[in-house]
Design a protein around this motif. Structure first.
Motif, PDB file in Angstrom:
ATOM      1  N   PRO A  40     -38.961  -2.705  -9.107  1.00 47.72           N
ATOM      2  CA  PRO A  40     -38.568  -1.191  -8.312  1.00 47.72           C
ATOM      3  C   PRO A  40     -38.753   0.134  -8.206  1.00 47.72           C
ATOM      4  CG  PRO A  40     -37.339  -1.382 -10.228  1.00 47.72           C
ATOM      5  CD  PRO A  40     -38.772  -2.539 -10.294  1.00 47.72           C
ATOM      6  N   LYS A  41     -38.622   0.633  -6.998  1.00 49.98           N
ATOM      7  CA  LYS A  41     -38.997   2.647  -7.335  1.00 49.98           C
ATOM      8  C   LYS A  41     -37.725   2.972  -8.018  1.00 49.98           C
ATOM      9  CE  LYS A  41     -38.070   6.122  -3.807  1.00 49.98           C
ATOM     10  NZ  LYS A  41     -37.942   6.867  -2.843  1.00 49.98           N
ATOM     11  N   GLY A  42     -39.603   3.457  -8.668  1.00 50.47           N
ATOM     12  CA  GLY A  42     -38.724   4.704  -9.597  1.00 50.47           C
ATOM     13  C   GLY A  42     -39.324   4.214 -11.084  1.00 50.47           C
ATOM     14  N   THR A  43     -39.763   3.156 -10.925  1.00 50.87           N
ATOM     15  CA  THR A  43     -40.908   2.728 -12.161  1.00 50.87           C
ATOM     16  C   THR A  43     -41.659   3.373 -12.505  1.00 50.87           C
ATOM     17  OG1 THR A  43     -39.784  -0.259 -11.423  1.00 50.87           O
ATOM     18  CG2 THR A  43     -41.649   0.112 -13.699  1.00 50.87           C
ATOM     19  N   ARG A  44     -41.888   3.569 -14.189  1.00 54.00           N
ATOM     20  CA  ARG A  44     -42.718   4.410 -14.443  1.00 54.00           C
ATOM     21  C   ARG A  44     -43.930   3.768 -15.410  1.00 54.00           C
ATOM     22  NH1 ARG A  44     -42.370   9.429 -15.566  1.00 54.00           N
ATOM     23  NH2 ARG A  44     -40.300   9.785 -14.987  1.00 54.00           N
ATOM     24  N   ARG A  45     -44.832   4.297 -14.699  1.00 50.23           N
ATOM     25  CA  ARG A  45     -46.671   2.964 -15.551  1.00 50.23           C
ATOM     26  C   ARG A  45     -47.185   3.957 -15.806  1.00 50.23           C
ATOM     27  NH1 ARG A  45     -50.757   1.549 -10.733  1.00 50.23           N
ATOM     28  NH2 ARG A  45     -50.120   3.816  -9.599  1.00 50.23           N
ATOM     29  N   LYS A  46     -48.177   3.466 -16.842  1.00 49.84           N
ATOM     30  CA  LYS A  46     -49.383   4.386 -17.363  1.00 49.84           C
ATOM     31  C   LYS A  46     -50.776   3.296 -16.291  1.00 49.84           C
ATOM     32  CE  LYS A  46     -46.877   5.667 -21.166  1.00 49.84           C
ATOM     33  NZ  LYS A  46     -47.319   7.507 -21.299  1.00 49.84           N
ATOM     34  N   VAL A  47     -51.049   5.048 -16.065  1.00 54.10           N
ATOM     35  CA  VAL A  47     -52.246   5.322 -15.744  1.00 54.10           C
ATOM     36  C   VAL A  47     -53.611   5.713 -16.086  1.00 54.10           C
ATOM     37  CG1 VAL A  47     -51.340   4.799 -12.806  1.00 54.10           C
ATOM     38  CG2 VAL A  47     -52.035   6.741 -13.737  1.00 54.10           C
ATOM     39  N   PRO A  48     -54.950   5.464 -15.861  1.00 52.22           N
ATOM     40  CA  PRO A  48     -56.408   5.961 -16.413  1.00 52.22           C
ATOM     41  C   PRO A  48     -56.522   7.323 -15.968  1.00 52.22           C
ATOM     42  CG  PRO A  48     -56.230   4.309 -14.867  1.00 52.22           C
ATOM     43  CD  PRO A  48     -54.988   4.053 -14.796  1.00 52.22           C
ATOM     44  N   MET A  49     -56.556   8.207 -16.970  1.00 51.64           N
ATOM     45  CA  MET A  49     -57.258   9.471 -15.795  1.00 51.64           C
ATOM     46  C   MET A  49     -58.146  10.221 -17.210  1.00 51.64           C
ATOM     47  SD  MET A  49     -56.830  12.562 -13.808  1.00 51.64           S
ATOM     48  CE  MET A  49     -55.209  12.341 -13.198  1.00 51.64           C
ATOM     49  N   THR A  50     -58.799  11.340 -16.584  1.00 49.29           N
ATOM     50  CA  THR A  50     -59.622  11.896 -17.213  1.00 49.29           C
ATOM     51  C   THR A  50     -59.692  12.140 -18.459  1.00 49.29           C
ATOM     52  OG1 THR A  50     -60.923  12.266 -14.678  1.00 49.29           O
ATOM     53  CG2 THR A  50     -61.914  13.466 -16.626  1.00 49.29           C
ATOM     54  N   PRO A  51     -60.329  12.315 -19.360  1.00 48.36           N
ATOM     55  CA  PRO A  51     -59.584  12.816 -20.386  1.00 48.36           C
ATOM     56  C   PRO A  51     -59.695  14.776 -20.295  1.00 48.36           C
ATOM     57  CG  PRO A  51     -61.198  11.243 -21.134  1.00 48.36           C
ATOM     58  CD  PRO A  51     -61.626  11.222 -20.064  1.00 48.36           C
ATOM     59  N   ILE A  64     -62.238   7.043 -10.372  1.00 52.42           N
ATOM     60  CA  ILE A  64     -62.284   5.700 -10.570  1.00 52.42           C
ATOM     61  C   ILE A  64     -63.363   4.976 -11.215  1.00 52.42           C
ATOM     62  CG2 ILE A  64     -61.526   3.429 -10.469  1.00 52.42           C
ATOM     63  CD1 ILE A  64     -59.115   5.045 -10.743  1.00 52.42           C
ATOM     64  N   ILE A  65     -64.563   5.304 -10.520  1.00 52.91           N
ATOM     65  CA  ILE A  65     -65.778   5.170 -10.915  1.00 52.91           C
ATOM     66  C   ILE A  65     -66.276   5.727 -11.826  1.00 52.91           C
ATOM     67  CG2 ILE A  65     -68.111   4.935 -10.427  1.00 52.91           C
ATOM     68  CD1 ILE A  65     -66.955   4.329  -7.203  1.00 52.91           C
ATOM     69  N   GLY A  66     -66.439   6.779 -12.869  1.00 52.86           N
ATOM     70  CA  GLY A  66     -66.889   7.633 -13.671  1.00 52.86           C
ATOM     71  C   GLY A  66     -66.189   6.973 -14.591  1.00 52.86           C
ATOM     72  N   LEU A  67     -64.469   6.647 -14.707  1.00 48.87           N
ATOM     73  CA  LEU A  67     -63.915   6.589 -15.895  1.00 48.87           C
ATOM     74  C   LEU A  67     -64.301   4.226 -16.269  1.00 48.87           C
ATOM     75  CD1 LEU A  67     -60.671   7.770 -14.934  1.00 48.87           C
ATOM     76  CD2 LEU A  67     -61.754   8.567 -16.593  1.00 48.87           C
ATOM     77  N   LEU A  68     -64.389   3.325 -14.932  1.00 52.10           N
ATOM     78  CA  LEU A  68     -65.019   2.523 -15.384  1.00 52.10           C
ATOM     79  C   LEU A  68     -66.699   2.606 -15.947  1.00 52.10           C
ATOM     80  CD1 LEU A  68     -63.993   1.170 -11.810  1.00 52.10           C
ATOM     81  CD2 LEU A  68     -62.459   0.268 -14.975  1.00 52.10           C
ATOM     82  N   GLU A  69     -67.725   3.220 -15.919  1.00 48.88           N
ATOM     83  CA  GLU A  69     -68.420   3.309 -16.090  1.00 48.88           C
ATOM     84  C   GLU A  69     -68.563   4.027 -17.354  1.00 48.88           C
ATOM     85  OE1 GLU A  69     -72.213   3.789 -12.640  1.00 48.88           O
ATOM     86  OE2 GLU A  69     -70.773   6.123 -13.098  1.00 48.88           O
ATOM     87  N   ARG A  70     -68.066   4.983 -17.699  1.00 44.82           N
ATOM     88  CA  ARG A  70     -68.165   5.625 -19.428  1.00 44.82           C
ATOM     89  C   ARG A  70     -67.790   4.756 -19.948  1.00 44.82           C
ATOM     90  NH1 ARG A  70     -68.869  11.165 -19.781  1.00 44.82           N
ATOM     91  NH2 ARG A  70     -69.703  12.408 -17.848  1.00 44.82           N
ATOM     92  N   GLY A  71     -66.097   4.688 -19.567  1.00 46.62           N
ATOM     93  CA  GLY A  71     -65.533   3.040 -20.487  1.00 46.62           C
ATOM     94  C   GLY A  71     -64.676   4.107 -21.545  1.00 46.62           C
ATOM     95  N   ASP A  72     -64.244   5.231 -21.305  1.00 48.34           N
ATOM     96  CA  ASP A  72     -63.159   6.032 -21.936  1.00 48.34           C
ATOM     97  C   ASP A  72     -62.433   6.481 -20.870  1.00 48.34           C
ATOM     98  OD1 ASP A  72     -65.141   8.239 -20.802  1.00 48.34           O
ATOM     99  OD2 ASP A  72     -64.162   9.260 -22.319  1.00 48.34           O
ATOM    100  N   TRP A  73     -61.318   6.925 -21.557  1.00 46.90           N
ATOM    101  CA  TRP A  73     -59.485   7.099 -20.587  1.00 46.90           C
ATOM    102  C   TRP A  73     -58.475   7.523 -20.900  1.00 46.90           C
ATOM    103  CZ3 TRP A  73     -62.108   2.428 -19.448  1.00 46.90           C
ATOM    104  CH2 TRP A  73     -61.329   1.690 -20.519  1.00 46.90           C
TER     105      TRP A  73
END
Length: 211
Positions: A40-51, A64-73
């Motif tokens: 449902p709308k309003g659900t809180r989720r966790k997403v990856p972000m640059t450290p 997205i590409i940088g995080l996938l390549e580095r493997g850290d977020w």
């Protein structure tokens, strides 16, 4: 493991043995041939972000590409902005989402290309594979994030076999979409959740890649 309608589970995306993203969902149906999940709308989720110690590129695709390549977020909160039902089938490389506006009018269809899901002790695990197909209620469709998918392939983040499998899956789903075949010809636009179902919250262990 089988869940009952109304139970809350966690969908984890896993990359390089780490949880990439996680969101809670409400089980609408769990049967041998399909799994229906309510988001449902309003659900809180966790997403990856640059450290925080690195400069964020600002552009979503570059991030997205940088995080996938580095493997850290790091993980940050994101609030889901449209209510949708996920339709998943075992061993398939996609999920079909149908979404609604707050008025109850159908917003559209979304085909999310992803690795087949597996069940875990707290829910399901899969991994988003970047490429998506978006369709209007009248089934006219367009690609989404196809440029991101091409860049991920060209940089070797996804291997060629995965890229080929995703394209084959997308072609098969588009064929069903254009042919007005299931699930697109089924009465999903009239489906409604149980009003007693809660807005789900993440369960403990959401950040454990092998629950």
């Amino acid at each position: 493991m089988q869940w009952s309608p109304g139970e809350v589970i966690v969908h984890q995306e896993v990359w390089s043995d780490r949880v990439w993203a996680a969101r809670p969902l409400v089980v609408a149906e769990d049967s041998p041939d399909r799994l229906l999940l309510w988001l449902p709308k309003g659900t809180r989720r966790k997403v990856p972000m640059t450290p925080p110690e690195r400069v964020d590129p600002g552009d979503r695709t570059a991030r997205i590409i940088g995080l996938l390549e580095r493997g850290d977020w790091v993980h940050v909160d994101h609030v889901w902005d449209v209510s949708c039902l996920w339709i998943l089938r075992p061993a398939t490389w996609h999920a079909v989402w149908i979404s609604w506006l707050p008025s109850g009018e159908q917003f559209g269809w979304y085909i999310n290309l992803q690795r087949p899901f597996r069940r875990t002790s707290i829910g399901i695990e899969s991994m988003d594979l970047a490429l998506d197909v978006v369709a209007e209620p009248d089934l006219t469709w367009s690609w989404k994030d196809d440029d991101e998918f091409d860049q991920i392939l060209s940089r070797g983040i996804f291997d060629g076999e995965t890229g080929q499998r995703v394209r084959e899956e997308a072609a098969a789903v588009i064929s069903r979409l254009e042919g007005n075949e299931a699930p697109f010809n089924e009465p999903w636009p009239q489906w409604r959740p149980d009003p007693a179902w809660p807005t789900p919250e993440l369960l403990p262990g959401w950040d454990d890649p092998s629950p």
